[in-house]
Design a protein around this motif. Sequence first.
Motif, mmCIF file in Angstrom:
data_model
loop_
_atom_site.group_PDB
_atom_site.id
_atom_site.type_symbol
_atom_site.label_atom_id
_atom_site.label_comp_id
_atom_site.label_asym_id
_atom_site.label_seq_id
_atom_site.Cartn_x
_atom_site.Cartn_y
_atom_site.Cartn_z
ATOM 1 N N CYS A 72 0.866 -1.192 0.000
ATOM 2 C CA CYS A 72 0.000 0.000 0.000
ATOM 3 C C CYS A 72 0.895 1.232 0.000
ATOM 4 C CB CYS A 72 -0.907 -0.012 1.229
ATOM 5 S SG CYS A 72 -1.920 1.476 1.365
ATOM 6 N N MET A 74 0.415 4.188 0.858
ATOM 7 C CA MET A 74 0.274 5.200 1.907
ATOM 8 C C MET A 74 1.362 5.061 2.977
ATOM 9 S SD MET A 74 -2.001 6.835 0.502
ATOM 10 C CE MET A 74 -1.959 8.212 1.639
ATOM 11 N N ASN A 75 2.002 3.888 3.018
ATOM 12 C CA ASN A 75 3.195 3.711 3.864
ATOM 13 C C ASN A 75 3.031 4.190 5.304
ATOM 14 O OD1 ASN A 75 4.925 2.490 1.893
ATOM 15 N ND2 ASN A 75 5.022 4.487 0.885
ATOM 16 N N CYS A 76 1.970 3.766 5.945
ATOM 17 C CA CYS A 76 1.839 4.086 7.375
ATOM 18 C C CYS A 76 2.944 3.331 8.116
ATOM 19 C CB CYS A 76 0.444 3.719 7.867
ATOM 20 S SG CYS A 76 -0.824 4.623 6.946
ATOM 21 N N PHE A 78 3.406 1.964 10.842
ATOM 22 C CA PHE A 78 3.135 0.831 11.746
ATOM 23 C C PHE A 78 2.550 -0.355 10.992
ATOM 24 C CE2 PHE A 78 0.033 4.313 11.909
ATOM 25 C CZ PHE A 78 -1.031 3.719 11.252
ATOM 26 N N CYS A 79 2.324 -0.211 9.690
ATOM 27 C CA CYS A 79 1.504 -1.192 8.961
ATOM 28 C C CYS A 79 2.386 -2.102 8.093
ATOM 29 C CB CYS A 79 0.500 -0.446 8.089
ATOM 30 S SG CYS A 79 -0.475 -1.537 7.047
ATOM 31 N N PHE A 81 1.652 -3.571 5.496
ATOM 32 C CA PHE A 81 1.384 -3.463 4.054
ATOM 33 C C PHE A 81 2.121 -2.290 3.403
ATOM 34 C CE2 PHE A 81 -2.906 -5.156 5.571
ATOM 35 C CZ PHE A 81 -2.478 -6.470 5.486
ATOM 36 N N THR A 119 -6.831 -2.734 2.137
ATOM 37 C CA THR A 119 -5.853 -1.656 2.033
ATOM 38 C C THR A 119 -6.556 -0.444 1.396
ATOM 39 O OG1 THR A 119 -5.133 -2.587 -0.060
ATOM 40 C CG2 THR A 119 -3.846 -3.188 1.885
ATOM 41 N N GLU A 120 -5.816 0.648 1.247
ATOM 42 C CA GLU A 120 -6.452 1.942 0.963
ATOM 43 C C GLU A 120 -7.185 2.014 -0.387
ATOM 44 O OE1 GLU A 120 -6.895 4.376 2.971
ATOM 45 O OE2 GLU A 120 -7.431 6.024 1.635
ATOM 46 N N ARG A 172 -5.924 8.603 12.752
ATOM 47 C CA ARG A 172 -4.929 7.893 13.553
ATOM 48 C C ARG A 172 -4.033 8.867 14.328
ATOM 49 N NH1 ARG A 172 -4.389 4.162 9.224
ATOM 50 N NH2 ARG A 172 -3.910 6.023 8.034
ATOM 51 N N PHE A 181 -1.147 10.368 5.215
ATOM 52 C CA PHE A 181 -2.379 11.113 4.957
ATOM 53 C C PHE A 181 -2.333 12.527 5.505
ATOM 54 C CE2 PHE A 181 -3.664 6.736 4.939
ATOM 55 C CZ PHE A 181 -4.645 6.667 3.963
HETATM 56 S S1 SF4 Z 1 -3.250 -0.382 4.424
HETATM 57 FE FE1 SF4 Z 1 -4.040 1.330 5.622
HETATM 58 S S2 SF4 Z 1 -2.721 1.439 7.449
HETATM 59 FE FE2 SF4 Z 1 -1.648 0.153 5.906
HETATM 60 S S3 SF4 Z 1 -0.311 1.572 4.784
HETATM 61 FE FE3 SF4 Z 1 -2.236 1.439 3.645
HETATM 62 S S4 SF4 Z 1 -3.490 3.137 4.431
HETATM 63 FE FE4 SF4 Z 1 -1.808 2.816 5.891
#
Ligand code: SF4
Length: 328
Positions: A72, A74-76, A78-79, A81, A119-120, A172, A181
């Motif tokens: 994903c 968005m590269n959070c 803690f995630c 993915f 995922t996003e 978050r 984000f």
């Molecule tokens: S799946 Fe959700 S939490 Fe994980 S990186 Fe993508 S947006 Fe962020």
Amino acid sequence: MNDDIRLLIDRTAADCIEGKTAGRDTIVQLLGIDPLSEEADYLRAKAGHAAQIITGGEAYLWGAIGVDSVPCSMNCRFCSFGEEWGLVKNSVVFDDHDIDRQVKLYASSDIHYIVLRTTEFYSIDELCAKIRRLKKLVPETCEFILNTGEFDDEIAAKMYDAGVSGIYHALRLREGIDTGFDPSVRKKTMQAVKDSPLKLISLVEPVGPEHTDEELADAFLVTMEYGAAISGIMARIPVPGTPLGDTEQISPERIAQITAVFRLAAGDKIRDICVHPPTPGAAFAGGNVTVVEMGAIPRDDKVSAAEWLGYTASDAKAMMEEAGYRVV
Ligand code: SF4
């Protein structure tokens, strides 16, 4: 025990039972109690008592199905993915056959909220088509929830028409710092839910040891502001290989304390308080919703064909019953 703190807890608990919410200063003060102190024990017991009154002794189970394990963008931080962390070596997207099996398992094991989590950028049209189909497989009492990307009023209406009952969405902690984000984008989606007939489910998450009492209070107040039907707390589970993977997880006592504070602070404006991961002390401290999950898990670098970490709906039900709830 410190008399001033005991009085503050007594007053906040009495207010909660009368339906009154607590202000930011009170929330911050209660979050500031040492989780290992006798004052914290007292706080958790009072919140557990208030929860029995506010909820009528009812608890609910939340069964999440992670639909896709894909990188994903968005590269959070803690995630698992997050594309940049490279933990998803082989993408997995569960097909309808797998999802049907998981949904039927949940529906036959006391899960009330069945949650499709993605995922996003997963197609919302596809999710709506799935919900239309899945609704025919489960009793009418089960509610379908989506936990997916951003959307507007028009899409919220489409989701509701498809049979979606609620949306999990949250601002978050440290959104825009630990996530990719702009916070206003997340809030816009929460507003679209608020302006629709969909329920909003929104937890304070993902809580780590670095988050201050003020940050937690402010995040909880956002869930109140957007009219969450269920609020609560999700602790961060550090995933090795993510930027926050070498941090500590907060203690079960701290999870239970945060649960207790949110329970008391919500008055009767929020009936249900969710805790994740399932923590017995938090159920005694007013958490009356907890989570079982399968499939793609943002807290792990592997997908889970069965219940994650072997934690089943029966385990969750036993935990809630031990804390004095009836699972409905
Ligand atoms: S799946 Fe959700 S939490 Fe994980 S990186 Fe993508 S947006 Fe962020």
